[in-house]
Scaffold this active site. Structure first.
Site, mmCIF file in Angstrom:
data_model
loop_
_atom_site.group_PDB
_atom_site.id
_atom_site.type_symbol
_atom_site.label_atom_id
_atom_site.label_comp_id
_atom_site.label_asym_id
_atom_site.label_seq_id
_atom_site.Cartn_x
_atom_site.Cartn_y
_atom_site.Cartn_z
ATOM 1 N N GLY A 35 -9.886 10.147 10.077
ATOM 2 C CA GLY A 35 -8.982 8.973 10.647
ATOM 3 C C GLY A 35 -7.929 9.680 10.974
ATOM 4 O O GLY A 35 -7.366 10.730 10.398
ATOM 5 N N TRP A 39 -0.892 6.114 9.642
ATOM 6 C CA TRP A 39 -0.918 6.407 7.988
ATOM 7 C C TRP A 39 -1.670 7.972 8.032
ATOM 8 O O TRP A 39 -1.400 8.833 7.289
ATOM 9 C CB TRP A 39 -1.426 5.282 7.247
ATOM 10 C CG TRP A 39 -1.268 5.622 5.793
ATOM 11 C CD1 TRP A 39 -2.378 4.871 4.990
ATOM 12 C CD2 TRP A 39 -0.642 6.331 4.965
ATOM 13 N NE1 TRP A 39 -2.249 5.284 3.557
ATOM 14 C CE2 TRP A 39 -0.921 6.230 3.397
ATOM 15 C CE3 TRP A 39 0.509 7.108 5.198
ATOM 16 C CZ2 TRP A 39 -0.325 6.939 2.469
ATOM 17 C CZ3 TRP A 39 1.178 7.976 4.070
ATOM 18 C CH2 TRP A 39 0.837 7.760 2.629
ATOM 19 N N GLY A 40 -2.886 7.813 8.773
ATOM 20 C CA GLY A 40 -3.820 8.929 8.689
ATOM 21 C C GLY A 40 -3.127 10.283 9.156
ATOM 22 O O GLY A 40 -3.095 11.443 8.611
ATOM 23 N N PHE A 123 -13.954 -0.104 9.874
ATOM 24 C CA PHE A 123 -15.009 1.016 10.219
ATOM 25 C C PHE A 123 -15.600 1.867 9.075
ATOM 26 O O PHE A 123 -16.294 2.592 9.323
ATOM 27 C CB PHE A 123 -13.925 1.865 11.113
ATOM 28 C CG PHE A 123 -13.367 1.312 12.245
ATOM 29 C CD1 PHE A 123 -13.979 0.079 12.931
ATOM 30 C CD2 PHE A 123 -12.132 1.704 12.746
ATOM 31 C CE1 PHE A 123 -13.209 -0.282 14.187
ATOM 32 C CE2 PHE A 123 -11.392 1.233 13.689
ATOM 33 C CZ PHE A 123 -11.938 0.164 14.456
ATOM 34 N N ALA A 179 4.320 4.176 6.485
ATOM 35 C CA ALA A 179 4.141 5.528 6.997
ATOM 36 C C ALA A 179 5.282 6.046 7.953
ATOM 37 O O ALA A 179 5.517 7.485 7.669
ATOM 38 C CB ALA A 179 2.944 5.533 7.998
ATOM 39 N N LYS A 231 -1.775 -7.656 -2.654
ATOM 40 C CA LYS A 231 -0.078 -7.466 -2.503
ATOM 41 C C LYS A 231 0.054 -8.590 -1.126
ATOM 42 O O LYS A 231 1.014 -8.950 -1.041
ATOM 43 C CB LYS A 231 0.460 -6.293 -2.341
ATOM 44 C CG LYS A 231 -0.041 -5.647 -0.958
ATOM 45 C CD LYS A 231 0.512 -4.109 -0.633
ATOM 46 C CE LYS A 231 -0.250 -3.515 0.461
ATOM 47 N NZ LYS A 231 0.510 -2.549 1.050
#
Lengths: 377, 377
Positions: A35, A39-40, A123, A179, A231
């Site tokens: 990914g 964030w990846g 995915f 991120a 959350k």
């Protein structure tokens, strides 16, 4: 000149052997990040700083990139490898020269013993299918994927999906992780949830830990992973309170009640879930971040301001450029589990959020369910 | 016409006797609120709505008022009794016609079996001394007083002060309670901490509980009471983060670490303190409210914006019209306990807050102590 072997203490011999093994690149753990979104890319940056620093990791971090052609006509992977930047999803941030973008999934995971999954959750099923038989049998996985699906029979955990489809152990990493803030090295925290093996957990902590990114491990995969999903339901509730301008007192109460229902729901689904997990970054801290910022909160605020007269679909389309809110679908899935199991009355906040988001109740109902609350005494 | 006694079922007789007892005013619990500031007035309003509604309380709620002469020349108690409003500390809010302001402390507590203490904490010692020998021996007390002192030998808890000086049992009520928001009936919560007797706790819950003010009782006086004090230290930390514009991620992390130190500190001081207390309104919710709004956070934000170059004393004088910040003095007192007991390294956030507020460290140190953090694994 090396001292005679006989003169060495046994511990020194063992220590030198260990050093030789560690310094031998073939014994070092190879890491692949699967990914390369926002964030990846940040995860790859964190990891790349540690693989260079620590001997037991292979320096190179391979990052699988879903190949795209940029407006310039160049391939995204080529640009990442030339500039050390993910110009599309994390522009302006150097990932580290030891991050190698690879558009070939099978090649990216070859020989890797540490697999970091960080793709949109829809995915994951397809990716796992493509990886069957392509990975090391002793590989360890960690999932950073938030927002797995809660189905009628219970939540479909991404960590379980990975373990079942690939036959490998899977930990999770969640927490109050915006991120872009971590990318610029602002102080932050995360929680690793592991199943059995503390040494594996410690290895993941070492892979991610930096002075500005504090990682703590707890033996509670499901608790940590459910925090990451549930959350978003609480964030909708917080957004309704913001839209109604109820003040900080009410918002704090709603966030606390949400955390309480997250804990109760997780414990009903998995008896292994621990109370203490909800004090970790994945619990209370992520609730705070998500309910202060975050797109679920933002759209829910707008929904309440319009008195529920404009649908979530409409507001999403207008405010999120085609992205969908995870909170609304999670609230529906949680509601299905609750009604299926006869638990609706135990979770007045979760069920009220769903009833508001579908238009059954007005937004003000978020603070009018108090009579339904189970009294603890 | 009443049915013949013989025709009644025994349960009915018992029930009628109970009703007679309850309807006999002399058997109902008389409630006195000691204090009439902003929070005291709101407490009186909450209580007065319940004493009218519930048979086991005497309708009248006596409120001891530290007498003042208003600019109009009238006595404050006279105006409260004439208008049902505390025009000085809670203007615009009707307290209920059954609230009777009384400037005479001894008269106010006469025959009361439920004493609600809600004054600034520095007055508590003097008030207790004046009450010795003047109250019912079987009276029950509850303290709403936040900000008791933490001394070298441990915290001086207000509930203990009351119990020791007056020889009566004392519970506490704390939580995310911004008085002005509760006054206008915005949804809120509170936590009652009780020592042994669940029935006493239940009676306090009934006295305060309304549809917009949800009260939960937990058997943990010290845990609940320490939350009310220590949160102000965490609020300073949150204010520093705000002043440095570190973002929500960092702020959530600091709030969580603060909650963790509150829990650890309370448990080291009192082995009876329960983890679960910190999930209650007095714990996580009050941390949220206090770190979002609140004057400790606000002044700490200004302190960080000025890079620590203007002292807290100066900023307090400028921003708070003569009020003092509880957080700064509590941070100092906590620091004294920590250094006296050799615990400084266990509480990097608490100690860093004190070192920042005294100018030993710059505000940015609040996110630079991470290397000091004890690793959980």
């Amino acid at each position: 000149m090396a001292p005679a072997l006989e003169a060495q203490e046994p511990e020194t011999v063992a220590h030198n052997n260990l050093l030789n093994i560690l310094n031998d690149a073939s014994h070092r753990s190879k890491v692949t990040v699967i990914g390369s979104g926002n964030w990846g890319s940040v995860a790859a940056k964190l990891i790349a700083s540690n693989t260079l620093r620590l001997n037991f990791f292979h320096d190179e971090v391979r990052m699988w990139v879903y190949e795209e052609t940029l407006p310039s006509g160049e391939k995204l992977t080529d640009v990442i490898n030339r500039t050390n930047e993910n110009v599309k999803y994390l522009p302006g941030i150097k990932l580290g020269k030891n991050v190698v973008a690879d558009p070939d999934l099978e090649n990216a995971v070859k020989d890797s013993s540490m697999l970091v999954f960080v793709t949109p959750h829809q995915f994951m099923e397809g990716i796992c299918k493509r990886l069957v038989g392509k990975i090391r049998a002793d590989a360890e996985a960690i999932s950073l994927v938030k927002g797995m699906e809660v189905k009628m029979e219970g939540p479909c955990m991404i960590s379980s999906l990975i373990s079942e489809q690939l036959g490998i152990n899977c930990s999770v990493l969640m927490g109050a992780n915006i991120a872009n803030e971590i990318a610029v090295e602002k102080f932050s925290e995360a929680t690793v949830g592991y199943r059995h093996n503390r040494e594996v957990a410690e290895r993941w902590v070492q892979l991610f830990y930096t002075p500005y990114f504090i990682v703590t491990a707890v033996q509670d995969v499901e608790g940590v992973e459910l925090c990451g999903t549930l959350k978003n339901v609480v964030a909708l509730a917080a957004g309704f309170v913001d839209g109604l301008q109820m003040g900080n007192n009410t918002k704090a109460a709603i966030m606390r009640l949400g955390l309480r229902e997250m804990k109760a729901f997780s414990k009903l689904l998995f008896t292994s879930v621990k109370d203490s997990t909800f004090f970790e970054s994945c619990g209370v801290a992520d609730i705070i971040t998500t309910c202060l910022g975050g797109r679920n909160r933002k759209v829910a605020e707008a929904y309440a301001k319009f008195g529920g007269k404009r649908s979530f679909d409409e507001l999403e389309a207008e405010m999120l450029q085609g992205q969908k809110l995870q909170g609304v679908s999670t609230a529906r899935e949680v509601y299905e589990v609750l009604s299926h199991r006869g638990w609706l009355e135990l979770f007045p906040l979760f069920s009220t959020v769903h009833e508001i988001s579908t238009g059954l109740l007005p937004p003000s109902a978020i603070v009018e369910y108090s009579e339904k609350l189970p009294r603890s005494l």
